[in-house]
Design an enzyme around this catalytic site. Structure first.
Site, PDB file in Angstrom:
ATOM      1  N   SER A 150       0.847  -1.200   0.000  1.00  0.00           N
ATOM      2  CA  SER A 150       0.000   0.000   0.000  1.00  0.00           C
ATOM      3  C   SER A 150       0.873   1.237   0.000  1.00  0.00           C
ATOM      4  CB  SER A 150      -0.879   0.012   1.253  1.00  0.00           C
ATOM      5  OG  SER A 150      -1.519   1.265   1.391  1.00  0.00           O
ATOM      6  N   TYR A 163      -2.039  -0.526  10.471  1.00  0.00           N
ATOM      7  CA  TYR A 163      -2.172  -0.907   9.062  1.00  0.00           C
ATOM      8  C   TYR A 163      -0.949  -0.449   8.270  1.00  0.00           C
ATOM      9  CZ  TYR A 163      -3.833  -1.134   4.250  1.00  0.00           C
ATOM     10  OH  TYR A 163      -3.935  -1.403   2.904  1.00  0.00           O
TER      11      TYR A 163
HETATM   12  P1  NAP Z   1     -11.677  -5.946  -0.256  1.00  0.00           P
HETATM   13  O1  NAP Z   1     -12.566  -5.832  -1.443  1.00  0.00           O
HETATM   14  O2  NAP Z   1     -12.279  -5.761   1.094  1.00  0.00           O
HETATM   15  O3  NAP Z   1     -10.921  -7.334  -0.331  1.00  0.00           O
HETATM   16  C1  NAP Z   1     -10.247  -7.911   0.752  1.00  0.00           C
HETATM   17  C2  NAP Z   1     -10.095  -9.362   0.463  1.00  0.00           C
HETATM   18  O4  NAP Z   1      -9.269  -9.978   1.470  1.00  0.00           O
HETATM   19  C3  NAP Z   1     -11.430 -10.112   0.491  1.00  0.00           C
HETATM   20  O5  NAP Z   1     -11.435 -11.084  -0.522  1.00  0.00           O
HETATM   21  C4  NAP Z   1     -11.391 -10.807   1.869  1.00  0.00           C
HETATM   22  O6  NAP Z   1     -12.180 -11.978   1.914  1.00  0.00           O
HETATM   23  C5  NAP Z   1      -9.924 -11.154   1.928  1.00  0.00           C
HETATM   24  N1  NAP Z   1      -9.465 -11.496   3.273  1.00  0.00           N
HETATM   25  C6  NAP Z   1      -9.499 -10.738   4.395  1.00  0.00           C
HETATM   26  N2  NAP Z   1      -8.963 -11.414   5.427  1.00  0.00           N
HETATM   27  C7  NAP Z   1      -8.591 -12.621   4.942  1.00  0.00           C
HETATM   28  C8  NAP Z   1      -7.986 -13.766   5.516  1.00  0.00           C
HETATM   29  N3  NAP Z   1      -7.650 -13.802   6.813  1.00  0.00           N
HETATM   30  N4  NAP Z   1      -7.762 -14.849   4.725  1.00  0.00           N
HETATM   31  C9  NAP Z   1      -8.107 -14.831   3.417  1.00  0.00           C
HETATM   32  N5  NAP Z   1      -8.672 -13.764   2.819  1.00  0.00           N
HETATM   33  C10 NAP Z   1      -8.912 -12.689   3.574  1.00  0.00           C
HETATM   34  O7  NAP Z   1     -10.522  -4.847  -0.316  1.00  0.00           O
HETATM   35  P2  NAP Z   1      -9.443  -4.449  -1.431  1.00  0.00           P
HETATM   36  O8  NAP Z   1      -9.396  -2.981  -1.427  1.00  0.00           O
HETATM   37  O9  NAP Z   1      -9.659  -5.169  -2.692  1.00  0.00           O
HETATM   38  O10 NAP Z   1      -8.115  -4.958  -0.704  1.00  0.00           O
HETATM   39  C11 NAP Z   1      -7.227  -5.881  -1.307  1.00  0.00           C
HETATM   40  C12 NAP Z   1      -5.817  -5.541  -0.871  1.00  0.00           C
HETATM   41  O11 NAP Z   1      -5.508  -4.229  -1.323  1.00  0.00           O
HETATM   42  C13 NAP Z   1      -5.592  -5.530   0.646  1.00  0.00           C
HETATM   43  O12 NAP Z   1      -4.362  -6.154   0.931  1.00  0.00           O
HETATM   44  C14 NAP Z   1      -5.506  -4.059   0.988  1.00  0.00           C
HETATM   45  O13 NAP Z   1      -4.689  -3.827   2.117  1.00  0.00           O
HETATM   46  C15 NAP Z   1      -4.895  -3.501  -0.277  1.00  0.00           C
HETATM   47  N6  NAP Z   1      -5.082  -2.084  -0.504  1.00  0.00           N
HETATM   48  C16 NAP Z   1      -6.332  -1.561  -0.632  1.00  0.00           C
HETATM   49  C17 NAP Z   1      -6.475  -0.194  -0.856  1.00  0.00           C
HETATM   50  C18 NAP Z   1      -7.825   0.464  -1.025  1.00  0.00           C
HETATM   51  O14 NAP Z   1      -7.865   1.706  -1.100  1.00  0.00           O
HETATM   52  N7  NAP Z   1      -8.919  -0.283  -1.124  1.00  0.00           N
HETATM   53  C19 NAP Z   1      -5.339   0.615  -0.963  1.00  0.00           C
HETATM   54  C20 NAP Z   1      -4.082   0.038  -0.828  1.00  0.00           C
HETATM   55  C21 NAP Z   1      -3.963  -1.315  -0.618  1.00  0.00           C
HETATM   56  P3  NAP Z   1     -13.718 -11.921   2.474  1.00  0.00           P
HETATM   57  O15 NAP Z   1     -14.437 -11.018   1.539  1.00  0.00           O
HETATM   58  O16 NAP Z   1     -14.181 -13.306   2.392  1.00  0.00           O
HETATM   59  O17 NAP Z   1     -13.604 -11.363   3.854  1.00  0.00           O
END
Ligand code: NAP
Length: 267
Positions: A150, A163
């Site tokens: 991130s 985080y």
């Molecule tokens: P998201 O739509 O909420 O996706 C998160 C995913 O992680 C979901 O599939 C969730 O599964 C899964 N997950 C959570 N805990 C888990 C565990 N213990 N074991 C296996 N799977 C798990 O959010 P996203 O934005 O796409 O996030 C994806 C990645 O991008 C994350 O690493 C996040 O830190 C990173 N990121 C996001 C942003 C942003 O602005 N959104 C920015 C920078 C980085 P369930 O749905 O089944 O819970």
């Protein structure tokens, strides 16, 4: 990169029920992947939707419900790919947060918050690599690990101090593992800025998320609020042949957000 540059590949994506993980799964499938292992924690309906999109794009979709923070969960995810005899790319994308955006309020987070976030965001990625190592080494070319870090890792901004710290650790671990696992495995990381995914709705009121979306679109140098599809291509690039000589690299994919903190413009 070409349109079919993942032809015949076996791909594993953790956290692929929604958001960036789903977009990565679909992108690799549409670029010719043979099979995509779709991991999720609890959102079964959303994961099944990802599986349908992957199948529609032409790849076999394999769903695995498992917690990446547990070693047995990681082994179960990898076992789903074992019959192919190799994993070409592992996307460590699963992540969690604690929303405590006022970083100056040190009482808003606990030691348990740090440990819970590290268990998934850092330890989970390590356990996945350890479980997948022999299959990542089994292909004709170096296997690829792509960690979703991130912008929080390099700027300290983000949903909370634990985080940002966990993503900083993930970025550093990317370097350590790139050294340790060369030449058979490449390890890289993407550092997204804001991505419009269900992530924020899990801990922030919808109105605030909408304000945030608009604020991001107004303030990023590129004047956009990124979608998961806008970011997935950069993650997939690391796993492609185009990046075959790239390891230990971190790519900021944030519509230029990191440029805006201390402008030295003389105009
Ligand atoms: P998201 O739509 O909420 O996706 C998160 C995913 O992680 C979901 O599939 C969730 O599964 C899964 N997950 C959570 N805990 C888990 C565990 N213990 N074991 C296996 N799977 C798990 O959010 P996203 O934005 O796409 O996030 C994806 C990645 O991008 C994350 O690493 C996040 O830190 C990173 N990121 C996001 C942003 C942003 O602005 N959104 C920015 C920078 C980085 P369930 O749905 O089944 O819970």
């Amino acid at each position: 990169m070409s349109g079919r540059d993942f032809a015949g590949s076996v791909i594993v994506v953790t956290g692929a029920s929604t958001g960036l993980g789903r977009a990565i799964a679909v992108e690799t499938a549409s670029r010719g992947a043979q099979a995509v292992v779709i991991n999720y924690a609890s959102s079964q309906d959303e994961a099944e939707h990802t599986a349908r999109l992957v199948t529609d794009a032409g790849a076999e979709a394999i769903l695995v419900q498992a917690n990446v923070g547990e070693e047995d969960g990681c082994k179960a995810i990898v076992a789903a790919a074992a019959r192919f005899g190799r994993i070409d790319a592992l996307f460590n994308n699963a992540g969690i947060t604690k929303f405590a955006p006022k970083h100056e309020d040190l009482d808003a987070v606990s030691a348990e918050d740090f440990l819970r976030l590290y268990q998934v965001n850092v330890v989970g990625a390590f356990l996945m690599v350890r479980a997948a190592r022999s299959l990542l080494e089994a292909g004709p070319e170096a296997g690829s690990v792509v960690n979703t870090s991130s912008i929080a890792a390099v700027t300290g901004i983000g949903s909370s101090v634990p985080y940002a710290a966990s993503k900083g650790a993930l970025t550093t671990m990317t370097l350590s593992l790139a050294r340790a696992l060369a030449p058979k495995i490449r390890v890289n990381a993407v550092c997204p800025g804001f991505i419009d995914t269900p992530w924020f709705e899990k801990g922030i009121p919808a109105q605030t998320v909408e304000r945030m979306r608009q604020g991001v679109a107004e303030s990023t140098p590129l004047k956009v609020a990124s979608t998961a599809e806008d970011i997935a291509g950069a993650a997939v690039f690391f796993a492609s042949r185009a990046a075959r000589h790239v390891t230990g690299e971190t790519l900021l994919v944030d519509a230029g957000t990191h440029l805006g903190f201390a402008s030295l413009s003389m105009r």
